[in-house]
Design a protein around this motif. Structure first.
Motif, short mmCIF file in Angstrom:
data_model
loop_
_atom_site.label_atom_id
_atom_site.label_comp_id
_atom_site.label_asym_id
_atom_site.label_seq_id
_atom_site.Cartn_x
_atom_site.Cartn_y
_atom_site.Cartn_z
N LYS A 196 4.67 7.49 -8.37
CA LYS A 196 4.28 8.58 -9.25
C LYS A 196 3.26 8.12 -10.29
O LYS A 196 2.59 8.92 -10.93
N ASN A 197 3.17 6.80 -10.45
CA ASN A 197 2.26 6.23 -11.45
C ASN A 197 1.05 5.56 -10.79
O ASN A 197 0.44 4.67 -11.38
N ARG A 198 0.74 5.96 -9.56
CA ARG A 198 -0.36 5.32 -8.87
C ARG A 198 -1.68 5.58 -9.58
O ARG A 198 -1.87 6.63 -10.21
N THR A 199 -2.57 4.62 -9.47
CA THR A 199 -3.89 4.72 -10.08
C THR A 199 -4.97 4.56 -9.02
O THR A 199 -4.72 4.05 -7.93
N LYS A 200 -6.16 5.02 -9.33
CA LYS A 200 -7.26 4.86 -8.38
C LYS A 200 -7.53 3.39 -8.11
O LYS A 200 -7.78 3.00 -6.96
N PHE A 201 -7.45 2.59 -9.18
CA PHE A 201 -7.69 1.16 -9.01
C PHE A 201 -6.65 0.54 -8.08
O PHE A 201 -6.97 -0.24 -7.18
N GLY A 202 -5.38 0.92 -8.28
CA GLY A 202 -4.31 0.39 -7.45
C GLY A 202 -4.45 0.82 -6.00
O GLY A 202 -4.22 0.03 -5.07
N MET A 203 -4.86 2.04 -5.80
CA MET A 203 -5.04 2.54 -4.44
C MET A 203 -6.19 1.81 -3.75
O MET A 203 -6.11 1.45 -2.58
N ASP A 205 15.87 24.04 0.86
CA ASP A 205 15.06 23.67 -0.30
C ASP A 205 15.26 22.19 -0.58
O ASP A 205 16.33 21.76 -1.04
N VAL A 206 14.25 21.39 -0.31
CA VAL A 206 14.36 19.94 -0.49
C VAL A 206 13.74 19.46 -1.79
O VAL A 206 13.61 18.25 -2.02
N GLY A 207 13.39 20.40 -2.64
CA GLY A 207 12.86 20.02 -3.94
C GLY A 207 11.54 19.27 -3.83
O GLY A 207 10.70 19.55 -2.99
N LYS A 208 11.38 18.26 -4.67
CA LYS A 208 10.13 17.49 -4.72
C LYS A 208 10.27 16.11 -4.09
O LYS A 208 9.48 15.22 -4.36
N ILE A 209 11.27 15.93 -3.25
CA ILE A 209 11.49 14.64 -2.62
C ILE A 209 10.39 14.40 -1.59
O ILE A 209 10.12 15.25 -0.74
N PHE A 261 0.83 -1.20 0.00
CA PHE A 261 0.00 0.00 0.00
C PHE A 261 0.87 1.26 0.00
O PHE A 261 0.59 2.22 -0.72
N ILE A 262 1.94 1.25 0.80
CA ILE A 262 2.83 2.41 0.87
C ILE A 262 3.51 2.64 -0.47
O ILE A 262 3.63 3.78 -0.95
N LYS A 263 3.94 1.56 -1.11
CA LYS A 263 4.58 1.69 -2.43
C LYS A 263 3.61 2.30 -3.44
O LYS A 263 3.99 3.17 -4.23
#
Length: 587
Positions: A129-136, A368-372, A122-124
């Motif tokens: 970045k490519n998570r989907t509603k179905f996967g969630m 500034d930690v960027g988008k991490i 679930f955490i993965k």
């Protein structure tokens, strides 16, 4: 990874060399608290931010390479981890960040996610970045029991064990040993001196000023808990507390980690009163305490060591992870809404504190930690190095811009305002009370004029007075009022007592208040004042007569600075004396 992957990184090596070159021909002063080796001491507060805490190590590493050492430390979540380990890993005079970097290099941080396989999946999906509603939805259905039964995806046991072992490696087994190590400062630590050999700061004693402050949130009582200061609310045996508990409580990100719980907490009347006094909690003591991430109440507790009424002998530096409120949260679903709510809750209180206390803007560094993603514990090694670099770069930027003397000037101006406000607070009520008792009406603008004149000083008047009156009870309220604005009075009941005091105390007095008539002698106060000025120059002081039966047709007595029967005029006369002394006129 190896320690050298961080410390011998080409960006880090060049950065530190550039910084040392920058200060090779200019003063490098960031604190008045120093030791014989030239180390400069500061207090440090670090923000929480999950994996982004690696950037905090880059920041403290550069500071230590520049001879900066840490005394009081505090923080939340990741900031709490660093604060605890820095405090535990060595004496304050030592470079300690290296030991933390080595711990980091030898640890797979991903192991802190110690939930079952469903939780990890679930955490993965959540961080992908490519998570989907179905996967969630699919993975989310598998972790319902984690939320409903355990109240979190990860037990947090792996982290607690790792941190406990790290403390044991530093020979810290309980809180008392930790606090003792923090107090183990070099004997040579002192306050910087000026060219005349005098301390440059009025605060010269560091004893009792070194603290550890780890913030957690106890949700049952809605209490912002600061460990170890509030530990006696939750532990019966104070001698055997594992300091890892404090940080485990502080980093319990809601839903991501299971809350940290303490059972069998102290009970009884005395404990109930401690809850009232310390936690401002009036309800029933819980059967068990439930802690979640302190960030839900204060993610950047920069106010931990703030004392507004002094010019500090060392600054309280603050390190934040991320640039403050520069991007719009795009809320497109329930996860985005939850994330935005959590970010708002954990940041807004601390943002408002810094905004209201402008002096702190000179102390806070924003990395500034960027988008991490702050919850991505499986970031690759190159991202860890990148975070470390970003913290180091911000440390360099901060040190090159920070002006300690200018900051102290800001604090001096704040101190004057605070002292003035303390002096004026409640003044009107006291004046009105005395005026009524003496049956002297007040004019509409009397109080405002007095407050305006007191504001001229911006501080307490700070004079010592001798008050002579054979009916001391009649001037009790007046003496309390004068004490409020900085006049300390010594009361005697006769002229002979006054003479004895002056002759035996080197006449350490700035001003004298006196009555005129005592018992059958209608002029004793006048006779004393004449003697005072004819005796010798040593005893010359301004004398103000404060009497009930004032007859203005007789004028001001010889040798007297003034005469009055009202508290308003008395204060004005006192301010007049204070102004003359301020401008160098003899007493």
């Amino acid at each position: 990874m190896q320690l050298t992957d961080f410390t011998e990184d080409n960006v880090i090596v060049n950065l530190i060399d550039d910084l040392r070159t920058y200060f090779s021909d200019r003063p490098f002063i960031i604190s008045d608290t120093i030791d014989a080796k030239g180390n400069q001491y500061v207090d440090l507060v670090q923000e929480g931010g999950g994996i982004l805490g690696i950037a905090l190590l880059g920041y403290t590493y550069v500071l230590e390479q520049m001879g900066i050492r840490f005394l009081s430390m505090g923080g939340t979540s990741a900031g709490a981890i660093n604060s605890l380990l820095l405090s535990a890993s060595g004496k304050p005079e030592e470079e300690r960040t290296l030991k933390l970097i080595e711990l980091l290099a030898n640890k797979n941080i991903g192991e802190f996610m110690d939930g079952d396989s469903d939780a990890i999946d679930f955490i993965k999906e959540l961080l992908s970045k490519n998570r989907t509603k179905f996967g969630m939805i699919t993975s989310g259905l598998q972790v319902i029991d984690n939320f409903t039964t355990d109240l979190g995806l990860n037990p947090g046991d792996e982290f607690h064990t790792w941190l406990t072992n790290a403390l044991v490696g530093f020979k810290i087994y309980n809180v008392d040993e930790l606090l003792e190590r923090m107090q183990d400062v070099p004997e040579t630590i002192t306050i910087r001196k000026d060219k005349n050999g005098d301390p440059v700061n009025e605060m010269t004693d560091i004893e009792g000023t070194i603290d550890l402050a780890i913030v957690a949130a106890e949700v049952g009582t809605e209490t912002k808990v600061i460990f170890p200061a509030m530990r006696d609310l939750f532990y019966k045996n104070l001698e055997k507390i594992n300091p890892a508990d404090f940080v485990r409580a502080s980093m319990s990100v809601p839903l991501f980690f299971k809350p940290f719980e303490l059972e069998d907490i102290p009970r009884g009347r005395d404990v109930q009163l401690r809850w009232k006094r310390i936690a401002k909690y009036l309800g029933e003591i819980p059967e068990k305490a439930i802690f979640v991430d302190g960030g839900i109440m204060s993610n950047f507790p920069i106010d931990l060591f703030h004392k507004v009424h002094i010019v500090p002998p060392r600054p309280t530096l603050g390190v934040k992870l991320g640039i403050e409120r520069t991007k719009l949260n795009k809320i497109t679903g329930i996860t985005g809404l939850i994330s935005s709510c959590f970010d708002a809750a954990r940041n807004l209180r601390d943002f408002e504190f810094v905004d209201k206390n402008q002096d702190f803007k000179n102390l806070v560094a924003y990395i500034d930690v960027g988008k991490i993603d702050w919850l991505d514990f499986n970031v690759p090694d190159d991202v860890k190095i990148e975070l470390f670099r970003r913290g180091a770069l911000k440390a360099k930027d901060f040190l090159e811009k920070f002006d300690w003397e200018a900051y102290k000037d800001i604090r001096r101006s704040i101190k004057k305002t605070v002292d003035k406000n303390k002096m004026i607070e409640g003044l009107e009520e006291r004046i009105v009370e005395i005026a009524k008792a003496k049956e002297h009406p007040l004019k509409p603008n009397d109080i405002n004029v007095i407050e305006q004149r007191l504001s001229f000083f911006g501080k307490e008047i700070n004079l010592k007075a001798l008050w002579i009156d054979d009916n001391p009870g009649l001037v009790k309220k007046e003496r309390k009022l004068l004490k409020k604005i900085g006049i300390k009075t010594t009361l005697v009941e006769s002229s002979q007592e006054a003479i004895n005091f002056m002759e035996n105390n080197d006449f350490d007095i700035d001003i004298i208040f006196s009555d005129i008539s005592r018992d059958e002698n209608k002029t004793e106060g006048l006779d004393f004042t004449e003697w005072l000025y004819k005796k010798n120059q040593k005893f010359h002081r301004k004398v103000i007569f404060y009497i009930d039966d004032l007859d203005l047709s007789k004028g001001v007595p010889a040798y007297a600075f003034g005469i009055t029967n009202t508290i308003v005029e008395l204060i004005h006369l006192v301010i007049d004396v204070a102004q003359r002394i301020e401008y160098g006129e003899e007493g």
